[in-house]
Design a protein around this motif. Structure first.
Motif, PDB file in Angstrom:
ATOM      1  N   SER A  14       0.829  -1.228   0.000  1.00 12.01           N
ATOM      2  CA  SER A  14       0.000   0.000   0.000  1.00 12.01           C
ATOM      3  C   SER A  14       0.849   1.258   0.000  1.00 12.01           C
ATOM      4  CB  SER A  14      -0.926   0.016   1.220  1.00 12.01           C
ATOM      5  OG  SER A  14      -1.760  -1.106   1.223  1.00 12.01           O
ATOM      6  N   SER A  15       2.145   1.104   0.284  1.00  9.13           N
ATOM      7  CA  SER A  15       3.030   2.285   0.230  1.00  9.13           C
ATOM      8  C   SER A  15       3.355   2.646  -1.219  1.00  9.13           C
ATOM      9  CB  SER A  15       4.339   1.991   0.957  1.00  9.13           C
ATOM     10  OG  SER A  15       5.144   1.098   0.169  1.00  9.13           O
ATOM     11  N   TRP A  16       3.213   1.658  -2.102  1.00  5.73           N
ATOM     12  CA  TRP A  16       3.585   1.820  -3.523  1.00  5.73           C
ATOM     13  C   TRP A  16       5.023   2.337  -3.608  1.00  5.73           C
ATOM     14  CZ3 TRP A  16      -0.101   1.995  -8.021  1.00  5.73           C
ATOM     15  CH2 TRP A  16      -1.288   1.352  -7.688  1.00  5.73           C
ATOM     16  N   GLU A  17       5.847   1.833  -2.687  1.00  3.12           N
ATOM     17  CA  GLU A  17       7.258   2.239  -2.656  1.00  3.12           C
ATOM     18  C   GLU A  17       8.104   0.973  -2.590  1.00  3.12           C
ATOM     19  OE1 GLU A  17       8.334   6.088  -0.740  1.00  3.12           O
ATOM     20  OE2 GLU A  17       9.548   4.771   0.529  1.00  3.12           O
ATOM     21  N   PRO A  18       8.473   0.386  -3.709  1.00  8.20           N
ATOM     22  CA  PRO A  18       9.246  -0.861  -3.696  1.00  8.20           C
ATOM     23  C   PRO A  18      10.519  -0.764  -2.853  1.00  8.20           C
ATOM     24  CG  PRO A  18       8.454  -0.399  -5.913  1.00  8.20           C
ATOM     25  CD  PRO A  18       8.099   0.789  -5.074  1.00  8.20           C
ATOM     26  N   ASP A  19      11.126   0.404  -2.827  1.00  8.20           N
ATOM     27  CA  ASP A  19      12.366   0.527  -2.054  1.00  8.20           C
ATOM     28  C   ASP A  19      12.109   0.317  -0.569  1.00  8.20           C
ATOM     29  OD1 ASP A  19      14.653   2.771  -0.791  1.00  8.20           O
ATOM     30  OD2 ASP A  19      15.210   1.052  -2.031  1.00  8.20           O
ATOM     31  N   LEU A  20      10.902   0.623  -0.117  1.00 10.62           N
ATOM     32  CA  LEU A  20      10.556   0.370   1.291  1.00 10.62           C
ATOM     33  C   LEU A  20      10.531  -1.130   1.545  1.00 10.62           C
ATOM     34  CD1 LEU A  20       9.552   1.650   3.989  1.00 10.62           C
ATOM     35  CD2 LEU A  20       7.222   1.256   3.131  1.00 10.62           C
ATOM     36  N   ALA A  21       9.979  -1.879   0.600  1.00  8.58           N
ATOM     37  CA  ALA A  21       9.974  -3.346   0.718  1.00  8.58           C
ATOM     38  C   ALA A  21      11.405  -3.852   0.808  1.00  8.58           C
ATOM     39  CB  ALA A  21       9.257  -3.959  -0.476  1.00  8.58           C
ATOM     40  N   LYS A  22      12.252  -3.286  -0.026  1.00  7.36           N
ATOM     41  CA  LYS A  22      13.663  -3.703  -0.028  1.00  7.36           C
ATOM     42  C   LYS A  22      14.323  -3.423   1.319  1.00  7.36           C
ATOM     43  CE  LYS A  22      17.945  -2.971  -2.665  1.00  7.36           C
ATOM     44  NZ  LYS A  22      18.515  -2.365  -3.893  1.00  7.36           N
ATOM     45  N   GLN A  23      14.064  -2.255   1.862  1.00  7.68           N
ATOM     46  CA  GLN A  23      14.683  -1.902   3.147  1.00  7.68           C
ATOM     47  C   GLN A  23      14.183  -2.809   4.278  1.00  7.68           C
ATOM     48  OE1 GLN A  23      14.567   2.383   4.142  1.00  7.68           O
ATOM     49  NE2 GLN A  23      13.959   2.697   2.007  1.00  7.68           N
ATOM     50  N   THR A  24      12.881  -3.063   4.305  1.00 10.01           N
ATOM     51  CA  THR A  24      12.358  -3.924   5.389  1.00 10.01           C
ATOM     52  C   THR A  24      12.903  -5.340   5.244  1.00 10.01           C
ATOM     53  OG1 THR A  24      10.365  -4.459   4.127  1.00 10.01           O
ATOM     54  CG2 THR A  24      10.239  -2.573   5.616  1.00 10.01           C
ATOM     55  N   ALA A  25      13.062  -5.800   3.994  1.00  6.03           N
ATOM     56  CA  ALA A  25      13.596  -7.156   3.782  1.00  6.03           C
ATOM     57  C   ALA A  25      15.056  -7.226   4.222  1.00  6.03           C
ATOM     58  CB  ALA A  25      13.473  -7.533   2.307  1.00  6.03           C
ATOM     59  N   SER A  26      15.775  -6.163   3.964  1.00  8.40           N
ATOM     60  CA  SER A  26      17.194  -6.143   4.338  1.00  8.40           C
ATOM     61  C   SER A  26      17.357  -6.186   5.856  1.00  8.40           C
ATOM     62  CB  SER A  26      17.838  -4.878   3.755  1.00  8.40           C
ATOM     63  OG  SER A  26      19.143  -4.764   4.201  1.00  8.40           O
ATOM     64  N   VAL A  27      16.505  -5.456   6.562  1.00 12.12           N
ATOM     65  CA  VAL A  27      16.546  -5.483   8.033  1.00 12.12           C
ATOM     66  C   VAL A  27      16.152  -6.864   8.545  1.00 12.12           C
ATOM     67  CG1 VAL A  27      15.308  -4.642  10.096  1.00 12.12           C
ATOM     68  CG2 VAL A  27      16.198  -3.018   8.412  1.00 12.12           C
ATOM     69  N   ALA A  28      15.111  -7.427   7.941  1.00 14.90           N
ATOM     70  CA  ALA A  28      14.676  -8.770   8.370  1.00 14.90           C
ATOM     71  C   ALA A  28      15.793  -9.784   8.163  1.00 14.90           C
ATOM     72  CB  ALA A  28      13.427  -9.180   7.589  1.00 14.90           C
ATOM     73  N   ALA A  29      16.515  -9.639   7.065  1.00 15.08           N
ATOM     74  CA  ALA A  29      17.617 -10.563   6.772  1.00 15.08           C
ATOM     75  C   ALA A  29      18.733 -10.416   7.803  1.00 15.08           C
ATOM     76  CB  ALA A  29      18.159 -10.293   5.364  1.00 15.08           C
ATOM     77  N   ALA A  30      19.050  -9.191   8.145  1.00 12.54           N
ATOM     78  CA  ALA A  30      20.116  -8.961   9.128  1.00 12.54           C
ATOM     79  C   ALA A  30      19.732  -9.581  10.472  1.00 12.54           C
ATOM     80  CB  ALA A  30      20.357  -7.463   9.284  1.00 12.54           C
ATOM     81  N   GLU A  31      18.492  -9.394  10.875  1.00 13.05           N
ATOM     82  CA  GLU A  31      18.061  -9.911  12.187  1.00 13.05           C
ATOM     83  C   GLU A  31      17.968 -11.434  12.171  1.00 13.05           C
ATOM     84  OE1 GLU A  31      14.541  -7.986  13.648  1.00 13.05           O
ATOM     85  OE2 GLU A  31      15.566  -6.070  13.949  1.00 13.05           O
ATOM     86  N   ALA A  32      17.351 -11.988  11.138  1.00 11.70           N
ATOM     87  CA  ALA A  32      17.147 -13.449  11.109  1.00 11.70           C
ATOM     88  C   ALA A  32      18.477 -14.185  10.972  1.00 11.70           C
ATOM     89  CB  ALA A  32      16.210 -13.816   9.963  1.00 11.70           C
ATOM     90  N   SER A  33      19.369 -13.664  10.117  1.00 11.06           N
ATOM     91  CA  SER A  33      20.645 -14.371   9.916  1.00 11.06           C
ATOM     92  C   SER A  33      21.498 -14.322  11.178  1.00 11.06           C
ATOM     93  CB  SER A  33      21.416 -13.779   8.736  1.00 11.06           C
ATOM     94  OG  SER A  33      21.610 -12.403   8.931  1.00 11.06           O
ATOM     95  N   SER A  34      21.278 -13.336  12.015  1.00 14.17           N
ATOM     96  CA  SER A  34      22.059 -13.283  13.261  1.00 14.17           C
ATOM     97  C   SER A  34      21.609 -14.389  14.215  1.00 14.17           C
ATOM     98  CB  SER A  34      21.883 -11.917  13.940  1.00 14.17           C
ATOM     99  OG  SER A  34      20.620 -11.830  14.580  1.00 14.17           O
ATOM    100  N   GLU A  35      20.469 -15.006  13.908  1.00 20.84           N
ATOM    101  CA  GLU A  35      19.984 -16.120  14.733  1.00 20.84           C
ATOM    102  C   GLU A  35      20.031 -17.428  13.962  1.00 20.84           C
ATOM    103  OE1 GLU A  35      18.862 -14.493  18.648  1.00 20.84           O
ATOM    104  OE2 GLU A  35      19.734 -16.261  17.721  1.00 20.84           O
ATOM    105  N   GLY A  36      20.903 -17.504  12.965  1.00 17.14           N
ATOM    106  CA  GLY A  36      21.175 -18.783  12.298  1.00 17.14           C
ATOM    107  C   GLY A  36      20.347 -19.093  11.084  1.00 17.14           C
ATOM    108  N   VAL A  37      19.345 -18.247  10.784  1.00 17.38           N
ATOM    109  CA  VAL A  37      18.519 -18.482   9.593  1.00 17.38           C
ATOM    110  C   VAL A  37      19.278 -17.963   8.375  1.00 17.38           C
ATOM    111  CG1 VAL A  37      16.315 -17.894   8.479  1.00 17.38           C
ATOM    112  CG2 VAL A  37      16.414 -18.250  10.955  1.00 17.38           C
ATOM    113  N   ARG A  38      19.285 -18.690   7.261  1.00 18.43           N
ATOM    114  CA  ARG A  38      19.947 -18.185   6.042  1.00 18.43           C
ATOM    115  C   ARG A  38      19.046 -18.253   4.822  1.00 18.43           C
ATOM    116  NH1 ARG A  38      25.116 -17.289   5.412  1.00 18.43           N
ATOM    117  NH2 ARG A  38      24.232 -15.734   3.996  1.00 18.43           N
ATOM    118  N   TRP A  39      17.790 -18.686   5.041  1.00 10.95           N
ATOM    119  CA  TRP A  39      16.861 -18.884   3.923  1.00 10.95           C
ATOM    120  C   TRP A  39      15.483 -18.476   4.416  1.00 10.95           C
ATOM    121  CZ3 TRP A  39      15.413 -24.585   2.281  1.00 10.95           C
ATOM    122  CH2 TRP A  39      14.618 -24.565   1.138  1.00 10.95           C
TER     123      TRP A  39
END
Ligand code: GLC
Length: 719
Positions: free
Chosen positions: A107-132
């Motif tokens: 609903s933001s119609w801002e793809p870059d926002l999706a990218k930023q939230t995904a990047s943060v999620a990746a940083a947090e999840a990978s710090s707890e052993g998730v890689r996929w």
């Protein structure tokens, strides 16, 4: 083969990945190869022996650096070849910092926002052993009865493709071997959102043309963005279930798109081929799925128990098995798991819920909220209102604001809407709170209390909608009404005559026709994540000017479903004429159209230019429009470009989104916005099932939503 320093080639990071893969495969037994196609969920002590024998390749739902390191150690240090495991998890809209649900982000119609939230999620999840991560979910959904509409980017292939691309880039970064990245998984391949009746897991039967023009584009966008994995869906697809459909899994995915990653099944979806009635035994199911192109069996146990024998019996060629194992190993090598199989302990405390992550959660929630209606205008409210009544089962509610797929989130991290309002208003303002009713059920126990408080207030803010667990998977609803007695609560408060603002917290379009007619101001907040309360308050009291736009159509009633903006004209388009395509008891128009959303300021569109106005089929057109903020406040506008292919070899939608830009303008500021239309935007699947551009007239529409078209023009494509 020996690499440098006497290491086997597959363990020598200086060697090319493909060489390391071939060396490793040459060393693997048949059983170890099949092991790479096996995924287990959660870990139990009894699994240790299987890991030690190299018979499991992946786990999902194992979280925590200590836990993943412990299990990884068995695979890497105690098995014959030391092939690391890959740990997967549904990191859909955040790991610990929970963002708005994907339908909100869309609903933001801002793809870059999706990218930023995904990047943060990746940083947090990978710090707890998730890689996929089993994300992004890129299913196009045109039926809001389907609970999983919450997990995607809505009804449109163009917006959905933009979001898919950005999520993949955000999760995977530009180097998967870097820590802080997750290999992404575009799901659920394919057309899962087309389930008949909006019933989850139900049959899908769409034409190949609809498959290619509506459901496949976001997956193709994900593949072009380099997505590492794809998840095959549960659904039957025209008689051939998606998890054993070689046309989609091999002919299209690998043949046409050149996808080099691997395909994982959905949960048990291979064994479920028996339920579908296309396999009589687990072995038949395994053979069908494997040969169609599903490389890994998510918890179904059929590859684990049947593939070795199938290869020994010559039913499945070892060459096919090697190809699948190659694809799985390539992702493991790309992730750097052979060099860095373990997670640095204590990393998560430096990464999880960092203040900039929480700040992004606030920004994402603000940008995802859609102002559906603002009569008078009653919003924004003054911060020194004397008395405010905050009413509703989602007003002082933490867990439900997290939305579906937020199991790793903590409800106590959520700022409630009541708290957000309390923090926003002046010290003198009196706030009265009443839950009013439960989210579901028939009890009206607190109606009286709600009425009393509404009568004492200068304004009432109603916060209603859906609990998180009636959205998402296995949550199809037969109605789109507000659940329980919430509709009656709204009417009861309305009857007190208090000025009323309504905030929706939900995971799907709702048929709130009565509310839309009677309540002067309506905010669509979706399930807004941990900063939802602050974002809603920022908008209610004018500290943020809303600019969200609907990525899905809101129907007047469930009887209109499926209803979407890019419909076909039919031979008898709806009109006042009786003998035309419409209902005799309801308008055919939606309650709120795709692309709809209001602002606290106004924007004027002018000076549409289309250059050139004639192009060859391989040409490009530049569409430019001037936008001016003619209001008194800074604001964002989502400029939308639609086209219509007036005459073609097949019927074409009355309009299709082919460009959008969210821009910020100061009061009085004017800016030119430019779009390019070329092959990507103009091609479609023609009468011969080929993706082509055909000569003919193309209408161009630029506007604030799919219905609120401000300027029109056209150009000609010549042979
Ligand atoms: C579920 C969902 C899928 C999810 C998977 C693992 O059934 O369909 O989206 O990624 O199983 O949790």
């Amino acid at each position: 083969m020996k690499g440098t320093k006497g290491k086997p080639v597959y363990l020598d990071a200086s060697q090319p990945i493909d060489k390391r893969i071939e060396d490793l495969i040459s060393r693997m037994t048949l059983e170890e190869k099949v092991g790479q196609t096996v995924q287990y969920s959660t870990f139990q002590e009894k699994d240790e022996a299987l890991i030690r024998q190299g018979l499991i390749g992946s786990f999902l739902n194992v979280i925590g650096a200590e836990q993943t390191n412990k299990i990884q150690k068995i695979a890497v240090e105690q098995s014959r070849l030391g092939i690391p495991l890959i740990f997967g998890l549904d990191v859909i809209h955040g790991f610990k910092t929970i963002f708005p649900i994907p339908l909100g982000i869309a609903s933001s119609w801002e793809p870059d926002l999706a990218k930023q939230t995904a990047s943060v999620a990746a940083a947090e999840a990978s710090s707890e052993g998730v890689r996929w991560t089993f994300a992004p979910m890129v299913d196009i959904a045109r039926d809001p009865r389907w609970g999983r509409i919450a997990e995607g980017a809505g009804e449109d292939p163009y917006l959905g493709s933009a979001m898919a691309r950005s999520y993949v880039e955000g999760f995977q970064g530009n180097d998967l071997s870097k820590h802080g990245t997750l290999v992404a998984c575009a799901k659920h391949y394919v057309a899962y959102g087309g389930a008949e009746g909006g019933r989850d897991y139900n049959t899908v039967d769409v034409s190949e043309r609809t498959l290619r023009d509506v459901y496949l584009p976001p997956f193709e966008a994900a593949v072009k963005a380099g997505v590492g994995t794809i998840m095959s869906a549960f659904n039957d697809l025209g008689g051939v279930p998606a998890s054993c459909n070689s046309f989609t899994l091999t002919t299209i995915l690998r043949g046409e798109w050149g996808f080099e990653g691997f395909v994982v099944s959905d949960w048990n979806s291979i064994r479920e081929l028996i339920n579908h009635g296309v396999a009589a035994t687990p072995s038949e199911a395994a053979k069908k799925a494997f040969e169609a192109g599903v490389d890994m069996d998510m918890v179904g146990g059929v590859y684990q128990t049947c593939l070795v024998q199938l290869v020994k019996d010559g039913e499945v060629s070892e060459k096919t098995l090697d190809a699948a194992v190659r694809r799985v190993l390539r992702i493991k090598f790309k992730l750097g798991l052979f060099e860095h199989p373990y997670v640095e302990l204590g990393m998560s405390s430096k990464v999880i819920k960092r203040k900039e992550h929480v700040a992004l959660a606030l920004e994402a929630a603000r940008k995802s909220i859609v102002l559906l209606k603002n009569k008078e205008p009653i919003l924004p409210l003054k911060k020194d209102v004397k008395t405010i009544a905050v009413i509703g089962p989602l007003a002082d509610n933490q867990p439900d604001l997290l939305g579906c797929w937020s199991f790793t989130g903590e409800p106590e991290d959520v700022v409630t809407i009541l708290d957000g309002i309390k923090r926003k208003v002046s010290m003198k303002t009196r706030i009265l709170y009443s839950k009013g009713c439960e989210l579901e059920g028939t009890a009206k126990t607190e109606f009286e209390d709600a009425t009393k408080k509404a009568k004492e207030a200068d304004v009432a803010i109603l916060v209603v909608g859906e609990g998180r667990f009636i959205t998402g998977e296995a949550s199809s609803r037969s109605t789109l009404d507000l659940p329980g007695v919430q509709d009656e609560l709204v009417k009861t408060v309305f009857e007190t005559g208090v000025p009323l603002v309504l905030v929706l917290v939900n995971g799907r379009p709702l048929s709130i026709s009565w509310v839309a007619e009677h309540v002067p101001a309506i905010l669509e907040a979706w399930h807004p994540g941990i900063q939802g309360g602050n974002a809603v308050a920022d908008i209610l009291f004018g500290d943020y000017n809303p600019a969200g736009r609907l990525p899905v159509t809101f129907p007047r009633t469930v009887g209109q479903v499926p209803i979407y903006y890019n419909y076909k004209n039919t031979g008898r388009p709806a009109s006042s004429e009786r003998w035309t395509s419409k209902y005799i008891d309801l308008p055919v128009t939606p309650l709120f159209p795709f692309g709809h959303g209001l602002s606290y300021t106004n924007f004027e569109y002018s000076n549409l230019r289309i250059v050139p106005d004639r192009i060859k089929v391989n040409g490009k057109v530049k569409v430019t429009v001037d936008i001016q903020n003619v209001g008194a406040r800074k604001g964002d506008e989502v400029v939308q470009l639609y086209i219509r292919d007036v005459v073609a070899s097949v019927t074409r939608p009355v309009k299709e989104l082919k460009g959008f830009k969210r821009i910020t303008l100061e009061p009085g500021e004017k800016r030119s916005v430019e779009f390019t239309l070329g092959l990507e935007e103009l091609a479609f699947t023609n009468i011969d099932m080929k993706r082509v551009i055909e000569p003919g007239a193309i209408e161009v529409m630029v506007g604030k939503s799919s219905e609120d078209i401000q300027l029109k023009g056209k150009f000609e494509i010549i042979a």
